[in-house]
Scaffold this motif. Structure first.
Motif, PDB file in Angstrom:
ATOM      1  N   ASP A  76      61.120  -6.792  13.980  1.00 32.52           N
ATOM      2  CA  ASP A  76      60.791  -5.678  13.087  1.00 32.52           C
ATOM      3  C   ASP A  76      59.384  -5.813  12.509  1.00 32.52           C
ATOM      4  N   SER A  77      58.640  -6.826  12.996  1.00 36.79           N
ATOM      5  CA  SER A  77      57.258  -6.965  12.514  1.00 36.79           C
ATOM      6  C   SER A  77      56.358  -6.017  13.298  1.00 36.79           C
ATOM      7  N   ARG A  78      55.232  -5.655  12.689  1.00 38.67           N
ATOM      8  CA  ARG A  78      54.291  -4.774  13.365  1.00 38.67           C
ATOM      9  C   ARG A  78      53.736  -5.479  14.594  1.00 38.67           C
ATOM     10  N   LEU A  79      53.572  -4.745  15.662  1.00 36.34           N
ATOM     11  CA  LEU A  79      52.980  -5.344  16.869  1.00 36.34           C
ATOM     12  C   LEU A  79      51.531  -4.869  16.962  1.00 36.34           C
TER      13      LEU A  79
ATOM     14  N   ILE B 282      64.417   1.841  22.731  1.00 35.53           N
ATOM     15  CA  ILE B 282      63.022   1.797  23.217  1.00 35.53           C
ATOM     16  C   ILE B 282      62.121   2.466  22.185  1.00 35.53           C
ATOM     17  N   LYS B 283      62.593   3.607  21.702  1.00 36.36           N
ATOM     18  CA  LYS B 283      61.806   4.341  20.713  1.00 36.36           C
ATOM     19  C   LYS B 283      61.658   3.513  19.430  1.00 36.36           C
ATOM     20  N   ASP B 284      62.746   2.866  19.032  1.00 36.50           N
ATOM     21  CA  ASP B 284      62.693   2.006  17.839  1.00 36.50           C
ATOM     22  C   ASP B 284      61.590   0.963  17.983  1.00 36.50           C
ATOM     23  N   LEU B 285      61.525   0.324  19.151  1.00 34.04           N
ATOM     24  CA  LEU B 285      60.524  -0.727  19.359  1.00 34.04           C
ATOM     25  C   LEU B 285      59.107  -0.138  19.375  1.00 34.04           C
ATOM     26  N   LEU B 286      58.969   1.014  20.030  1.00 38.44           N
ATOM     27  CA  LEU B 286      57.629   1.614  20.120  1.00 38.44           C
ATOM     28  C   LEU B 286      57.087   1.982  18.739  1.00 38.44           C
ATOM     29  N   GLN B 287      58.007   2.252  17.812  1.00 40.00           N
ATOM     30  CA  GLN B 287      57.558   2.601  16.450  1.00 40.00           C
ATOM     31  C   GLN B 287      56.902   1.418  15.753  1.00 40.00           C
ATOM     32  N   LEU B 288      57.037   0.221  16.326  1.00 40.36           N
ATOM     33  CA  LEU B 288      56.401  -0.960  15.728  1.00 40.36           C
ATOM     34  C   LEU B 288      54.927  -1.065  16.111  1.00 40.36           C
ATOM     35  N   VAL B 289      54.489  -0.158  16.971  1.00 36.70           N
ATOM     36  CA  VAL B 289      53.093  -0.182  17.429  1.00 36.70           C
ATOM     37  C   VAL B 289      52.285   0.818  16.598  1.00 36.70           C
ATOM     38  N   ASP B 290      51.151   0.409  16.122  1.00 39.70           N
ATOM     39  CA  ASP B 290      50.329   1.281  15.284  1.00 39.70           C
ATOM     40  C   ASP B 290      49.695   2.401  16.086  1.00 39.70           C
ATOM     41  N   GLY B 291      49.678   3.567  15.508  1.00 38.90           N
ATOM     42  CA  GLY B 291      48.930   4.694  16.069  1.00 38.90           C
ATOM     43  C   GLY B 291      49.651   5.459  17.164  1.00 38.90           C
ATOM     44  N   ILE B 292      50.820   5.013  17.548  1.00 45.18           N
ATOM     45  CA  ILE B 292      51.487   5.647  18.687  1.00 45.18           C
ATOM     46  C   ILE B 292      52.223   6.917  18.252  1.00 45.18           C
ATOM     47  N   GLU B 293      52.253   7.905  19.126  1.00 40.67           N
ATOM     48  CA  GLU B 293      53.100   9.079  18.901  1.00 40.67           C
ATOM     49  C   GLU B 293      54.058   9.172  20.084  1.00 40.67           C
ATOM     50  N   VAL B 294      55.348   9.008  19.821  1.00 40.27           N
ATOM     51  CA  VAL B 294      56.327   9.011  20.908  1.00 40.27           C
ATOM     52  C   VAL B 294      56.998  10.378  20.978  1.00 40.27           C
ATOM     53  N   VAL B 295      56.977  10.983  22.165  1.00 42.45           N
ATOM     54  CA  VAL B 295      57.649  12.281  22.342  1.00 42.45           C
ATOM     55  C   VAL B 295      58.664  12.163  23.479  1.00 42.45           C
ATOM     56  N   MET B 296      59.651  13.047  23.457  1.00 38.00           N
ATOM     57  CA  MET B 296      60.662  13.052  24.516  1.00 38.00           C
ATOM     58  C   MET B 296      60.473  14.314  25.356  1.00 38.00           C
ATOM     59  N   PRO B 297      60.634  14.202  26.679  1.00 42.10           N
ATOM     60  CA  PRO B 297      60.572  15.417  27.505  1.00 42.10           C
ATOM     61  C   PRO B 297      61.873  16.200  27.347  1.00 42.10           C
ATOM     62  N   GLU B 298      61.854  17.457  27.750  1.00 44.96           N
ATOM     63  CA  GLU B 298      63.111  18.205  27.849  1.00 44.96           C
ATOM     64  C   GLU B 298      64.016  17.519  28.862  1.00 44.96           C
ATOM     65  N   ARG B 299      65.333  17.722  28.731  1.00 46.21           N
ATOM     66  CA  ARG B 299      66.318  17.058  29.598  1.00 46.21           C
ATOM     67  C   ARG B 299      66.028  15.555  29.678  1.00 46.21           C
TER      68      ARG B 299
ATOM     69  N   GLU C 264      54.300  -3.376  28.240  1.00 48.59           N
ATOM     70  CA  GLU C 264      52.827  -3.388  28.235  1.00 48.59           C
ATOM     71  C   GLU C 264      52.297  -2.781  26.945  1.00 48.59           C
ATOM     72  N   ILE C 265      52.953  -1.717  26.497  1.00 46.15           N
ATOM     73  CA  ILE C 265      52.496  -1.076  25.255  1.00 46.15           C
ATOM     74  C   ILE C 265      52.782  -1.978  24.060  1.00 46.15           C
ATOM     75  N   LEU C 266      53.975  -2.582  24.061  1.00 48.93           N
ATOM     76  CA  LEU C 266      54.332  -3.462  22.936  1.00 48.93           C
ATOM     77  C   LEU C 266      53.407  -4.686  22.867  1.00 48.93           C
ATOM     78  N   ALA C 267      52.917  -5.118  24.041  1.00 51.64           N
ATOM     79  CA  ALA C 267      52.080  -6.322  24.076  1.00 51.64           C
ATOM     80  C   ALA C 267      50.593  -5.986  23.974  1.00 51.64           C
ATOM     81  N   GLU C 268      50.281  -4.705  23.917  1.00 48.17           N
ATOM     82  CA  GLU C 268      48.880  -4.274  23.901  1.00 48.17           C
ATOM     83  C   GLU C 268      48.132  -4.907  22.713  1.00 48.17           C
ATOM     84  N   GLY C 269      47.068  -5.592  23.034  1.00 43.84           N
ATOM     85  CA  GLY C 269      46.209  -6.160  21.990  1.00 43.84           C
ATOM     86  C   GLY C 269      46.735  -7.443  21.379  1.00 43.84           C
ATOM     87  N   LEU C 270      47.828  -7.998  21.915  1.00 48.14           N
ATOM     88  CA  LEU C 270      48.354  -9.253  21.328  1.00 48.14           C
ATOM     89  C   LEU C 270      47.734 -10.463  22.029  1.00 48.14           C
TER      90      LEU C 270
END
Lengths: 195, 452, 248
Positions: C118-121, C156-173, C242-248
């Motif tokens: 739950d720490s910022r990545l 997956i979305k929960d984890l991505l929210q730990l990354v700064d600056g990201i905007e997560v969207v879902m496609p239709e269907r 890759e996104i979660l590890a970006e910049g680490l």
């Protein structure tokens, strides 16, 4: 030809283990605080017109009001003075063809789907289907919430037939476009009787 | 490396405009189903109960079948038993002949499709008239159903309009669905009035009371049975359920899953012949079903109540259409039923699944349709119907993956592909190139990186 | 806690960066992670094509290689699901005791459910369309399947929210299959292509710059289609790790 013994015996031989019947009394079935309100919503969605707060004595005027051009009116209900045909004493079902309005009485309604229970009570049940339009009576106090309650309440008589009807006959078989009035009634008016 | 399904699917997709329409039409049914299911808080509980009831009934089917037959006979109904399609057709013909019936109206029954009943009866001089609008359209067009609930939905309103111009003399150029439905109504009304017999299928048979329960939106099952003098019901033996308490569970799930309605317009319960009418007949059909009970991997397919939700939800069905499947029932259910009926004949459908498993989650009786398709695939080699190229690829993969040094060489050299001229990679011999641009292989695989 | 890293064959050969990201992220989080050499394939491609029997040697090799670890983690939901759900059957048929199937986790599961990160990545200031892979959704419960009437969640979305600056969207269907399906993409070329194109189009319609997900095979399928179609604007593909590890 095969007999019941042949086929039932084959089933018995091939059943691998016997599993128990599940408990059904613990189903958390939706119960509405105001079943009548939900019934009206669902019956309307199923394509019905609803006439509220009326008495059986008003039936003739309701029929006239809803179906002013109706000439042939079929009903076995004594309150329908305007009836021209009685499905209980016609010779054959075919004679009901051409009925503009069939007036029938249901036993109870179901809130979750807007359906009404009609056990057969006249000689020719075709009146429920063959009529161009149906006027269905139902006591507004006789609405159950869901199908579990409904199937506890259904009764059959010696005719050995009953049907839940939810709105007029409908189809979407041509290009998924909803059309009212496939093979049976083209419209349905529900008269809610005040007790 | 194509299968019978993949070949027809490719053809189906040649008309992209039509394919888009087909996909969105059936996806529309899935969306309606989702909306209905979401409005029932106890939805998942109902599915679980429905599955358990079916598991219980099927594993006690001998008892329930006897109970059903006894109850029906007590109601004055004559019960017949057919071990296969041929016996079924003979029985139905026999009943019609005994009653001097020349014309029969019938409501939709997949069982009669399964048994090819109509051609059998027609060859013996019986006129059979389908009364479900979709089935009637197909009968006039000499086509088979492309779906089990909405059998003619693959046709556009123009297709139907042109057909009706020819067959029902409708107004030229008027292809409005409301108008066409009305014309079909008028024509079918005459058929109901003049038929000698009426036949229905059965959504459920109630063991306790001997009742046949039929669900329709058009009212055609009731028109078929409340006007003619003779009533026949055809029921597959797996459609028996114990009693009305169980029926409530299924009725709540069926129409919501099938068409996204809270119930069908008519839910009809037939117990006896009409007063003054001839004796009512029920024909119980086995046609392989009793054998399937013994199949550890596949017996649960018998739980199916034919709602069609698995088809509407299946992207492969939506993008390939009902006629791409060689069995008369398409989609995930049809793949499985076809294999149960005749695995050699219908193995060409087994490829029509990405194993996404969405079908299992929409199935109101929780049949593990996708998992069963996986299991059927494991049997193809033993049946001698595995695709030889596919088998070769798998053997080759096995060889590479089983041998560390071969694998290491292969992965380390993969980047050489990058430098080959495009025509050598992105060509017709490389199936991956059909849809894709070949991927760029990095210089070093991960395991080399870690070694270094 | 000893953790083994499993990098499936096609990730090894085509997406080494994803393996690298897994290793880096786990080390960053203080996990005692080992990458045993000699790994190849889990056997899923053969099994899904109908040759599960041929997977037995690979299953044995995998089980022997990883049986000493507390957890095995992999950046591929379909391989993980195959190991967890099918190995017990395959190894039983091959008379081999199965040790590690239950403890094989997808990276997302491990991070979300075991480490409960739950720490910022790092930082990834981009709009990202999230691809739910079928086996992640319906076999590993990484997110609630849209077909089931259950409370909604997405690990997956929960984890991505730990990354700064990201905007997560879902496609239709969001839960519709992309049409890869392993051997399906070879055997049912036309339908696979069609499904992939449509899925890609729905991701593109979100206006995202990237498509991400927990399974490289779905991403590979859609990336291959995007490249062949030369879709505009260009959209890039990144595995979620890759996104979660970006910049680490």
């Amino acid at each position: 030809m095969s007999t019941s013994n042949d086929i039932i015996g084959k089933c018995r031989k091939n059943i691998r283990q016997r599993l128990p019947r599940p408990c059904l009394s613990d189903i958390d079935a939706t119960v509405y605080t105001d079943p009548l309100e939900e019934f009206i919503i669902q019956a309307t969605a199923a394509g019905c017109r609803i006439v509220k707060d009326r008495k059986k004595e008003d039936l003739d005027s309701i029929i006239k009001e809803c179906y002013p051009d109706a000439k042939v009116i079929a009903s076995a209900l004594p309150e329908v003075k305007s009836a021209t045909v009685n499905p209980d004493n016609i010779k054959k079902a075919q004679d009901l063809n051409g009925t503009d309005v069939g007036v029938i009485e249901g036993k109870f309604g179901v809130a979750e789907n807007g359906a009404i229970w009609f056990p057969q009570e006249v000689k020719e049940r075709a009146v429920d289907f063959i009529s161009e339009n149906i006027v269905a009576l139902i006591d507004e106090d006789e609405i159950v919430s869901n199908m579990h309650q409904a199937y506890q309440k259904v009764t059959f008589n010696d005719y050995g037939y009953g049907v839940f009807i939810a709105g007029p006959s409908k189809t979407a078989d041509i290009a998924q476009v909803l059309v009212m009035g496939a093979q049976a009634a083209r419209s349905m008016t529900i008269v809610l009787l005040k007790s | 490396m194509s299968t019978s399904h993949s070949k027809l699917a490719k053809k189906f997709l040649e008309n992209q405009q039509y394919a888009d329409w087909h996909d969105s039409t059936f996806w529309g049914l899935r969306v309606k189903r989702d909306k209905m299911a979401a409005a029932v808080p106890e939805w998942e509980q109902l599915r679980e109960k429905a599955s358990q009831i079916k598991r219980h009934t099927l594993t006690n089917l001998d008892i329930y079948l006897q109970k059903f037959a006894d109850a029906a006979e007590k109601n004055g109904v004559e019960v017949h038993w057919a071990k296969d399609a041929e016996e079924f057709n003979e029985i139905v013909y026999g009943i019609l002949k005994d009653n001097n019936a020349k014309k029969m109206v019938k409501s939709k029954s997949m069982l009669t499709e399964e048994c090819d009943m109509n051609p059998y009866l027609e060859a013996r001089g019986i006129e059979v008239v389908e009364t479900d609008l979709g089935e009637r359209i197909l009968q006039l067009a000499h086509q088979r159903p492309s779906h089990i609930v909405v059998p003619a939905t693959h046709l556009t309103h123009d297709d139907v309009g042109e057909l009706f111009e020819k067959e029902l003399n409708t107004k030229k150029g008027d292809h409005d669905p409301t108008y066409l439905t009305y014309e079909a109504r008028l024509s079918l009304r005459d058929e109901f009035l003049t038929a000698d017999a009426g036949m229905t299928g059965a959504n459920f048979g109630i063991a306790e009371t001997g009742d046949i329960v039929v669900c329709t939106n058009e009212g055609n099952a009731d028109m078929s049975t409340s006007v003619p003098d003779l009533q026949i019901a055809a029921i597959g033996l797996e459609k028996i359920i114990p009693d009305y308490e169980c029926l409530a569970v299924f009725v709540r799930l069926l129409a919501r899953s099938a068409t996204g309605q809270p119930s069908t317009t008519y839910t009809s319960h037939f117990r006896k012949a009409r007063p003054g009418a001839k004796k009512m007949h029920i024909v119980i059909v086995d046609n392989g079903r009793s054998e399937w009970l013994a199949d550890e991997d596949h017996w649960e397919t018998l739980k199916c109540m034919r709602c069609g939700a698995c088809m509407n939800s299946c992207p492969v069905y939506r993008w390939s259409g009902g006629y791409s499947y060689s069995f008369f029932i398409p989609g995930p259910l049809g793949i499985n039923l076809g294999m149960l009926h005749d695995p050699k004949k219908y193995s060409g459908n087994v490829s029509a699944c990405t194993l996404c498993l969405g079908c299992q989650n929409v199935c109101p009786v929780k049949i593990n349709l996708g998992e069963q398709i996986y299991k059927w695939r494991q049997t193809l080699d033993g049946l001698g119907v595995a695709n030889p190229e596919k088998k070769m690829i798998c053997k080759a993969m096995d060889y590479v993956f089983d041998n560390k040094s071969v694998y290491n060489t292969a992965t380390s050299c993969a980047h050489i592909v990058n430098n080959l001229p495009s025509f050598m990679v992105n060509n017709g011999l490389n199936p991956w190139a059909y849809a894709h641009k070949m991927m760029k292989f990095p210089k070093k695989p991960f395991h080399k990186d870690m070694e270094d | 806690m000893k953790v083994g890293l499993f990098i499936p064959c096609y990730v090894d050969a085509v997406f080494p960066k994803v393996g690298d990201a897994c290793y880096r992220l786990l080390r960053h989080l203080g996990v005692d992670v080992t990458y045993p050499q000699g790994q190849t394939c889990c056997g899923q491609p053969m099994a899904n094509a109908g040759f599960a029997k041929d997977s037995a040697t690979l299953a044995k090799r995998y089980d022997d290689m990883f049986k000493g670890f507390d957890y095995v983690v992999a950046p591929s939901v379909s391989c993980t699901a195959f190991i967890r759900l099918q190995y017990p059957h395959i190894l039983k048929d091959a008379n081999h005791k199965c040790h590690i199937a239950d403890n094989t986790l997808d990276m997302v599961e491990f991070l979300h459910d075991v480490l409960k990160v739950d720490s910022r990545l790092g930082k990834f200031p981009h709009k990202v369309s999230l691809h739910n892979s079928c086996h992640g959704v319906r076999e590993l419960n990484l997110s609630s399947p849209g077909e089931l009437m259950e409370p909604r969640f997405n690990k997956i979305k929960d984890l991505l929210q730990l990354v700064d600056g990201i905007e997560v969207v879902m496609p239709e269907r969001a839960d519709e299959c992309c049409g890869f399906g392993g051997m399906f993409s070879i055997e049912e070329l036309a339908v696979s292509k069609q499904m992939g194109e449509k899925k890609l189009a729905r991701h593109m319609a979100t206006g995202a710059e990237y498509i991400t997900g927990a399974d490289c095979s779905c991403l590979m399928h859609m990336a291959g289609i995007a490249a062949k179609q030369q879709t505009k604007p260009e959209i890039e593909f990144r595995h979620v790790i890759e996104i979660l590890a970006e910049g680490l």
